[in-house]
Design an enzyme around this catalytic site. Structure first.
Site, PDB file in Angstrom:
ATOM      1  N   THR A 203       0.223  -1.314  -3.307  1.00 19.14           N
ATOM      2  CA  THR A 203       1.612  -1.521  -2.883  1.00 19.14           C
ATOM      3  C   THR A 203       2.617  -1.360  -4.089  1.00 19.14           C
ATOM      4  OG1 THR A 203       1.034  -4.016  -3.510  1.00 19.14           O
ATOM      5  CG2 THR A 203       1.108  -3.347  -1.235  1.00 19.14           C
TER       6      THR A 203
ATOM      7  N   LYS B  60      -6.701  -3.281  -5.495  1.00 22.43           N
ATOM      8  CA  LYS B  60      -5.024  -3.003  -5.767  1.00 22.43           C
ATOM      9  C   LYS B  60      -4.662  -4.447  -6.296  1.00 22.43           C
ATOM     10  CE  LYS B  60      -2.219  -4.448  -3.274  1.00 22.43           C
ATOM     11  NZ  LYS B  60      -1.421  -5.488  -3.357  1.00 22.43           N
TER      12      LYS B  60
ATOM     13  N   THR C  23      -3.316 -11.912  -6.574  1.00 19.14           N
ATOM     14  CA  THR C  23      -2.708 -11.227  -5.355  1.00 19.14           C
ATOM     15  C   THR C  23      -3.491  -9.687  -5.458  1.00 19.14           C
ATOM     16  OG1 THR C  23      -0.648 -12.039  -5.215  1.00 19.14           O
ATOM     17  CG2 THR C  23      -0.763 -10.123  -4.120  1.00 19.14           C
TER      18      THR C  23
ATOM     19  N   GLU D  61       3.418  -5.767 -12.826  1.00 22.33           N
ATOM     20  CA  GLU D  61       4.803  -5.253 -12.446  1.00 22.33           C
ATOM     21  C   GLU D  61       5.712  -5.029 -13.648  1.00 22.33           C
ATOM     22  OE1 GLU D  61       4.798  -6.289  -7.834  1.00 22.33           O
ATOM     23  OE2 GLU D  61       5.677  -7.541  -8.907  1.00 22.33           O
TER      24      GLU D  61
ATOM     25  N   ASN E  32      10.713  -7.073  -7.489  1.00 20.22           N
ATOM     26  CA  ASN E  32      10.520  -7.945  -6.479  1.00 20.22           C
ATOM     27  C   ASN E  32      11.834  -8.314  -5.981  1.00 20.22           C
ATOM     28  OD1 ASN E  32       7.582  -9.249  -6.613  1.00 20.22           O
ATOM     29  ND2 ASN E  32       8.000  -8.564  -8.599  1.00 20.22           N
TER      30      ASN E  32
ATOM     31  N   THR F 112      13.352  -3.228   0.322  1.00 22.63           N
ATOM     32  CA  THR F 112      14.363  -2.729   0.709  1.00 22.63           C
ATOM     33  C   THR F 112      13.868  -1.169   0.280  1.00 22.63           C
ATOM     34  OG1 THR F 112      15.409  -2.998  -1.527  1.00 22.63           O
ATOM     35  CG2 THR F 112      16.038  -4.158   0.331  1.00 22.63           C
TER      36      THR F 112
END
Length: 405
Positions: A159, A186, A197, A276, A400, A405
């Site tokens: 992702t 992942k 996650t 991230e 995040n 979007t």
């Protein structure tokens, strides 16, 4: 037996006897995931075995478990499967009974294409949307069920990951036999030690008894995925699966436990390094606590603390944030007993509370490293626990804030 050699292998899942995997794009992922200018990664993938496998799994502690987990649990405690279907871009979480019915419809369509035994599913992506059943089912017309495309499969489950995560090992035993183990996973955001996650699929041709699959997977998860934190959030979909088809006819418990622990820890560190926007990977060791539960509580508080994470990003050796987090964790502690080290550098003790210029410069040097260790000795007991965290950067907020979007 127990004398063994572990050899790393290229090619991920393709190394394990009797397993196949592939991925295709059905239009859910429309933007390239860190790939070439015209390449779009897959969004539907599978792992299958040519014979039914025993399967063990560890799932999220989030109360709102996603539909794929609930679907899995309806099979009961002891069942075999030969097929795992995975999709990206849609978590199929908070979708109620309809989310489970959608999985049943997808699997019914799959059964019309090829015979499978108790197929299971995992999903990752945005919460709160029904699966695009027709799109996912269209994958069954183009997937190559006899392929061994590990890299494509690893990339299809990504992702916000910036790189694929796959590992494989060959374990050679002293009697001349061997077995293989491999995994893809992942994870980059919503990572919290409860488990993280993440999706992780481990396959092996080792002839491992089912009870040992269950215990070793649980123990390995506790030493790896349950010790990492990117942002302190626990997902609805977290899953670690271990599938064994026993095609090698070979097994040794000590060897298998050792390589499984190595594999899971290495994957956990990949997730943390891919946090991230993360730039730092930091071990938080809390020792000298009264109990292991208290050491774990304080260690995880440090790996989750936003103030600590932003200090790491700013490379600011502010030991006050470390001490404050320990005190706020609720464990038994005493500021006159506490010591804090960055790597081997003492930055706080009862008799040394202020950094002189030389130590401050050394602390800055340590914090500029991509990896280092923070050790906090509570000074009250013998218990210890280490968790792993990363910094929190501007990029994390950007990723995040724009997730849908």
């Amino acid at each position: 037996m127990s004398n063994y050699t572990v050899l790393p292998l290229e090619g991920g899942l393709a190394n394990v006897k009797g397993f196949f995997c592939d991925a295709v794009n059905v239009g859910m992922r429309t933007n390239p995931a860190n790939s070439g200018p015209t390449d779009v990664d897959g969004d539907v993938a599978f792992i299958r075995s040519e014979v039914p496998c025993d399967i063990s799994a560890v799932f999220t502690s989030n109360t709102f478990q996603a539909a794929p987990i609930k679907h899995f649990q309806r099979y009961g405690k002891e069942f075999q499967t030969d097929f795992v279907l995975v999709n990206a871009k849609n978590a199929n979480a908070m979708t109620g009974e309809k989310g489970i019915e959608d999985i049943d419809m997808i699997m019914s369509t799959l059964q019309q294409k090829r015979k499978v035994t108790n197929p299971v599913m995992s999903s990752t992506g945005v919460i709160g949307y029904r699966l695009p059943v027709d799109k996912i089912c269209s994958a069954f017309d183009t997937l190559d069920f006899n392929a061994k495309h590990s890299s494509k499969t690893a990339r299809a489950i990504m992702t916000t990951d910036s790189f694929k995560k796959e590992l494989a090992y060959r374990v050679e035993l002293s009697n001349g036999t061997h077995f293989n183990i491999a995994a893809i996973c992942k994870g980059a955001g919503m990572i919290n030690p409860a488990m993280a996650t993440m999706l992780c699929f481990i396959i092996t041709d080792a002839d491992i008894p089912k009870p040992e699959m269950d215990s070793l997977l649980t123990e390995g998860t506790g030493q790896s995925f349950n010790r990492i934190s990117v942002d302190g959030d626990t997902s609805t979909n977290d899953t670690v699966m271990l599938l064994a088809n026993r095609q090698s006819g070979t097994y040794d418990k000590k060897a298998f436990a050792g390589v499984l622990d190595t594999l899971m820890f290495e994957l956990a560190m990949m997730i943390l390094k891919d946090g991230e926007g993360a730039n730092k990977l930091v071990a938080f060791e809390v020792k000298g606590a009264l109990t292991e539960a208290e050491a774990q509580k304080a260690s995880r508080a440090l790996s989750n603390s936003l103030l600590v994470k932003t200090a790491l990003f700013g490379e600011d050796p502010n030991w006050g944030r470390i001490a404050s987090t320990i005190g706020a964790s609720g464990i038994s502690c005493d500021e006159t007993k506490l010591t804090i080290h960055y790597d081997d550098l003492l930055i706080y003790s009862d008799t040394f509370r202020e950094l002189d210029k030389e130590r401050e410069e050394e602390a800055y040097r340590i914090m500029k490293q991509e990896q280092f260790k923070v050790t906090c000795d509570i000074g009250l007991g013998d218990a210890s626990f280490t968790s792993y965290g990363c910094d929190l950067s501007y990029e994390y907020v950007k990723i995040n804030a724009e997730y849908r979007t």
